[in-house]
Design an enzyme around this catalytic site. Structure first.
Site, PDB file in Angstrom:
ATOM      1  N   ASP A   1      -1.002  -2.498  -9.500  1.00 18.42           N
ATOM      2  CA  ASP A   1      -2.207  -1.785  -9.062  1.00 18.42           C
ATOM      3  C   ASP A   1      -3.308  -2.832  -8.888  1.00 18.42           C
ATOM      4  O   ASP A   1      -3.791  -3.417  -9.868  1.00 18.42           O
ATOM      5  CB  ASP A   1      -2.586  -0.748 -10.144  1.00 18.42           C
ATOM      6  CG  ASP A   1      -3.779   0.104  -9.741  1.00 18.42           C
ATOM      7  OD1 ASP A   1      -4.562  -0.330  -8.876  1.00 18.42           O
ATOM      8  OD2 ASP A   1      -3.938   1.194 -10.322  1.00 18.42           O
ATOM      9  N   HIS A   2      -3.687  -3.057  -7.637  1.00 24.81           N
ATOM     10  CA  HIS A   2      -4.619  -4.153  -7.357  1.00 24.81           C
ATOM     11  C   HIS A   2      -6.028  -3.872  -7.874  1.00 24.81           C
ATOM     12  O   HIS A   2      -6.886  -4.744  -7.895  1.00 24.81           O
ATOM     13  CB  HIS A   2      -4.649  -4.434  -5.852  1.00 24.81           C
ATOM     14  CG  HIS A   2      -4.916  -5.876  -5.508  1.00 24.81           C
ATOM     15  ND1 HIS A   2      -5.460  -6.772  -6.405  1.00 24.81           N
ATOM     16  CD2 HIS A   2      -4.706  -6.589  -4.375  1.00 24.81           C
ATOM     17  CE1 HIS A   2      -5.589  -7.951  -5.835  1.00 24.81           C
ATOM     18  NE2 HIS A   2      -5.125  -7.871  -4.606  1.00 24.81           N
ATOM     19  N   ARG A   3      -6.287  -2.624  -8.295  1.00 23.61           N
ATOM     20  CA  ARG A   3      -7.599  -2.340  -8.892  1.00 23.61           C
ATOM     21  C   ARG A   3      -7.686  -2.964 -10.280  1.00 23.61           C
ATOM     22  O   ARG A   3      -8.766  -3.229 -10.797  1.00 23.61           O
ATOM     23  CB  ARG A   3      -7.810  -0.825  -9.025  1.00 23.61           C
ATOM     24  CG  ARG A   3      -7.873  -0.091  -7.706  1.00 23.61           C
ATOM     25  CD  ARG A   3      -7.846   1.395  -7.919  1.00 23.61           C
ATOM     26  NE  ARG A   3      -6.631   1.844  -8.590  1.00 23.61           N
ATOM     27  CZ  ARG A   3      -6.368   3.092  -8.948  1.00 23.61           C
ATOM     28  NH1 ARG A   3      -7.263   4.035  -8.711  1.00 23.61           N
ATOM     29  NH2 ARG A   3      -5.240   3.422  -9.542  1.00 23.61           N
TER      30      ARG A   3
END
Ligand code: CAO
Length: 453
Positions: free
Chosen positions: A425-427
């Site tokens: 999850d790039h967040r």
């Protein structure tokens, strides 16, 4: 016998509400609690039910009439003068809804009053102020009354919308003065479903507020050749909905790497020989779980969940693994994988995989995971993009190992190479961390002694 005058009760500060629906006809037998009319002001629409059972002798209102507190709705002849006032025993659901508005709160109070009033005598028309006002969907507990922009719709349409989870203010009304009809709700739901089924974003005309997708293509497949329809299994429907949500809502990136598992494979074969009599089978999965547990301790943000603006870092390591079953994909979870030996992990994963195939996993055995592994090594492939199992933030996908010529600095050497596909999850996780995690995992698999330190 008693003739009761039904009038509009205290409806708070609502005056001159329009009668938008008449739900009963003169001569009709009315049940207690049955809605008589629907009234609508600029704030809300409400159904006005009858507090008594009886036969409606006369209707004193017409569509479009404006009514306020005390306006006579009609005359009801009750079979039994002593019939108790039904509204005085309002159901909890009604009471809960009523508590949200001034109008309904006072109406309930009015009901209670009239319940205590002396029973009317035969033939005489007596006023009944016991009519309970049932607020419609627009006055639900979570939605404060608004003084403007209230969508116009009849209670039955509001109920229909509520049942389908449709926010009325999103639905364009095609009726007179923009009134929302049943057909409008159906149209809206059809459009929403078509959007949900649409795989590719086709435009950005909403300015980023929505996906604005083209409708899903409606094709008569049978026109082009024979077909067979198979309903999706229950598991497929559930996992499909979860996968879809996770894919759409999590910004996925996949880091692909390779691990040299030449030594590990030799070790695994040896272990299997040694444990053959005991019946323990060490598949690659057990090694992967062990190595991931170590890596998760080293990189805690991979063992976490997003909660609003917070990252929840878990002190426990529960690793789920995707299991392919005849009914679809399930993800049993190995608890406290970081505290378990390789033998325990091998035994437990085999037992859970067998249970999964038999469809015997309990919900608890599929809950609480902090990280997942999807191993397709037994089937093939070189790389793939595993979908993160929300609310986790990363998942390791593994494909089939293959012997590859690896340059050792002076010559090519045959090495057994395992493809590792880490979706994150790039967040929460940036690309550098993901590359480090995957490389660290590779180093553990290349020299498994490091995983045991
Ligand atoms: N490379 C080469 N061979 C591999 C391998 C790999 N990465 N991983 C497993 N194998 C081999 C095993 O060694 C075994 O061979 P032997 O029987 O000769 O020892 C064979 O493949 C089958 O292994 P397995 O699948 O029975 O055992 P496993 O522990 O590797 O996997 C399980 C168990 C439950 C993970 C697996 O059966 C499964 O269901 N995988 C599917 C996961 C899935 O569907 N993911 C997709 C999710 S996203 O769409």
């Amino acid at each position: 016998m008693a003739r009761i005058e039904l009038s509009v009760p205290d409806i708070g500060d609502v005056h001159d509400a329009a009668v938008i629906e008449i739900l009963v006809k003169p001569g009709a037998t009315i049940k207690a609690e049955q809605s008589l009319i629907t009234i609508e002001s600029d704030k809300a629409s409400m159904e006005v039910p009858s507090s008594h059972a009886g036969v409606l002798q006369e209707l004193r209102v017409r569509l479009g009439d404006k009514v306020s507190q005390g306006s006579i709705i009609g005359i009801l002849e009750t079979a039994d003068a002593a019939v108790p006032v039904a509204a005085s025993v309002a159901t909890p659901a009604v009471a809960a809804a009523a508590a949200t508005t001034v109008a309904s709160t006072s109406a309930v109070a009015a009901s209670a009053e009239s319940a205590a009033a002396p029973a009317p005598t035969g033939g005489e028309v007596v006023p009944a102020h016991s009519i309970r006002v049932a607020p419609t969907a627009s006055l639900g507990p979570a939605e404060p009354p608004s003084t403007h922009g209230v969508p116009h719709a009849s209670p039955s349409v509001r109920k229909f919308a509520r049942e389908l989870g449709v926010a009325l203010d999103k639905v364009p009304g095609s009726g007179p003065k923009g009134r929302i009809t049943h057909a409008d709700i159906q149209q809206y739901v059809k459009g929403a479903l078509a959007q949900a089924n649409q795989p590719v974003a086709a435009s950005v005309s909403s300015g980023g507020a929505g996906l604005d997708l083209l409708p899903w293509p409606q094709v008569d497949f049978a026109k082009y050749g024979p077909i067979e329809r198979q309903p999706l299994s229950r598991i497929k429907k559930i996992s499909g909905a979860n996968l879809h949500r996770n894919w759409v809502r999590i910004p996925h990136v996949t880091n692909n790497d390779e691990a040299d598992i030449t030594e590990l494979e030799a070790f695994r074969v040896k272990l299997n020989e040694e444990h053959a009599k005991a019946g323990t089978k060490f598949t690659l999965l057990a090694f992967l779980i062990k190595a991931c547990a170590v890596a998760l301790k080293r990189f805690p943000q991979f063992n976490a969940s997003l909660d609003g603006d917070d990252l929840v870092l878990k002190q426990y390591v529960h690793i789920g693994f995707a299991a392919d079953t005849p009914n679809g994909l399930v993800v049993p979870v190995i608890r406290d994988a970081d505290t378990k030996s390789l033998t325990q992990l091998a035994t437990e994963s085999a037992a859970l995989a067998a249970k999964a195939r038999e469809g015997k996993l309990s919900p608890a055995e599929m809950q609480g995971g902090t990280f997942s592994i999807s191993s397709l090594g037994g089937f093939g492939g070189t790389t793939f993009t595993p979908i993160i199992n929300a609310p986790e933030v990363a998942i390791l996908g593994v494909c089939r190992s293959a012997m590859k010529p690896i340059w050792n600095g002076s010559a090519f050497e045959p090495r057994l190479t395992l493809p590792l596909s880490l979706s994150y999850d790039h967040r929460v996780i940036d690309g550098a961390s993901a590359a480090r995690f995957n490389a660290f995992l590779g180093s553990l698999l290349a020299d498994f002694r490091r995983a045991l330190v």
